[in-house]
Design a protein around this motif. Sequence first.
Motif, PDB file in Angstrom:
ATOM      1  N   LEU A 240     -19.616  50.785  19.717  1.00  0.00           N
ATOM      2  CA  LEU A 240     -20.785  51.155  19.980  1.00  0.00           C
ATOM      3  C   LEU A 240     -21.417  50.643  18.903  1.00  0.00           C
ATOM      4  O   LEU A 240     -22.455  51.165  17.434  1.00  0.00           O
TER       5      LEU A 240
ATOM      6  N   THR B  14     -30.546  57.239  22.590  1.00  0.00           N
ATOM      7  CA  THR B  14     -29.869  56.771  21.630  1.00  0.00           C
ATOM      8  C   THR B  14     -28.742  57.272  21.306  1.00  0.00           C
ATOM      9  O   THR B  14     -27.255  57.115  20.752  1.00  0.00           O
TER      10      THR B  14
ATOM     11  N   PRO C 218     -21.857  46.733  19.616  1.00  0.00           N
ATOM     12  CA  PRO C 218     -22.642  47.088  20.941  1.00  0.00           C
ATOM     13  C   PRO C 218     -22.757  46.180  21.816  1.00  0.00           C
ATOM     14  O   PRO C 218     -22.831  44.947  21.290  1.00  0.00           O
TER      15      PRO C 218
ATOM     16  N   SER D 169     -23.131  51.601  29.570  1.00  0.00           N
ATOM     17  CA  SER D 169     -23.589  52.359  28.205  1.00  0.00           C
ATOM     18  C   SER D 169     -24.092  51.949  26.949  1.00  0.00           C
ATOM     19  O   SER D 169     -25.180  52.519  25.902  1.00  0.00           O
ATOM     20  N   HIS D 170     -24.144  50.725  26.487  1.00  0.00           N
ATOM     21  CA  HIS D 170     -24.194  50.126  25.109  1.00  0.00           C
ATOM     22  C   HIS D 170     -25.533  49.168  25.832  1.00  0.00           C
ATOM     23  O   HIS D 170     -26.247  48.965  24.640  1.00  0.00           O
TER      24      HIS D 170
ATOM     25  N   PRO E  56     -29.528  51.413  25.177  1.00  0.00           N
ATOM     26  CA  PRO E  56     -30.290  51.185  24.658  1.00  0.00           C
ATOM     27  C   PRO E  56     -31.687  50.032  24.446  1.00  0.00           C
ATOM     28  O   PRO E  56     -32.184  50.104  23.512  1.00  0.00           O
TER      29      PRO E  56
ATOM     30  N   GLY F  10     -35.225  49.229  24.277  1.00  0.00           N
ATOM     31  CA  GLY F  10     -35.555  49.202  23.356  1.00  0.00           C
ATOM     32  C   GLY F  10     -36.434  47.931  23.038  1.00  0.00           C
ATOM     33  O   GLY F  10     -37.863  47.804  23.025  1.00  0.00           O
TER      34      GLY F  10
ATOM     35  N   TYR G 204     -36.342  57.141  22.857  1.00  0.00           N
ATOM     36  CA  TYR G 204     -35.873  56.224  23.112  1.00  0.00           C
ATOM     37  C   TYR G 204     -34.666  56.788  21.977  1.00  0.00           C
ATOM     38  O   TYR G 204     -33.640  56.073  22.195  1.00  0.00           O
ATOM     39  N   PHE G 205     -35.024  57.192  19.756  1.00  0.00           N
ATOM     40  CA  PHE G 205     -33.698  57.453  20.349  1.00  0.00           C
ATOM     41  C   PHE G 205     -32.919  58.687  20.389  1.00  0.00           C
ATOM     42  O   PHE G 205     -31.948  58.480  20.082  1.00  0.00           O
TER      43      PHE G 205
ATOM     44  N   LEU H  94     -26.743  59.021  24.480  1.00  0.00           N
ATOM     45  CA  LEU H  94     -25.037  57.561  24.346  1.00  0.00           C
ATOM     46  C   LEU H  94     -24.140  57.701  23.343  1.00  0.00           C
ATOM     47  O   LEU H  94     -22.802  57.315  23.264  1.00  0.00           O
ATOM     48  N   LEU H  95     -24.620  57.786  22.218  1.00  0.00           N
ATOM     49  CA  LEU H  95     -23.438  57.484  21.103  1.00  0.00           C
ATOM     50  C   LEU H  95     -22.747  58.498  21.448  1.00  0.00           C
ATOM     51  O   LEU H  95     -21.300  58.429  21.187  1.00  0.00           O
TER      52      LEU H  95
END
Length: 108
Positions: free
Chosen positions: A15, A91, A19, A45-46, A49, A53, A87-88, A94-95
């Motif tokens: 990621l 992200t 990604p 999972s990648h 986002p 987005g 969104y952030f 998920l990271l």
Amino acid sequence: MDNNKIISALCYVSLLFAPFLLPLIVYLVINNNEVKYHAKRAFISHLIPVVIGMLLGIFGIFGIFSVTSTEIMNGFVISLFIFMAIYFLITIILLIWNLIQAVRVLKA
């Protein structure tokens, strides 16, 4: 250390540098079921986002060109910033999740 564990963990960590490309390649090339399982989870999972987005971008483009009054535009900009913050946050979560999964795979 087992090569399958390293490849599985690398799918999650990718990621940061490739990604959804590396997990997809690993899923298509490797024949081990456990590695395919981890590659599929990492790929999904990648992809989350990226899809969010793209939806956010489409929402922004349609909103900018369809809003006619200033009052509506102010509300639209506020809602767009709220969606960008969500969104952030997704992200970042998920990271962290991907990094935790990589460590779990290596420890198992």
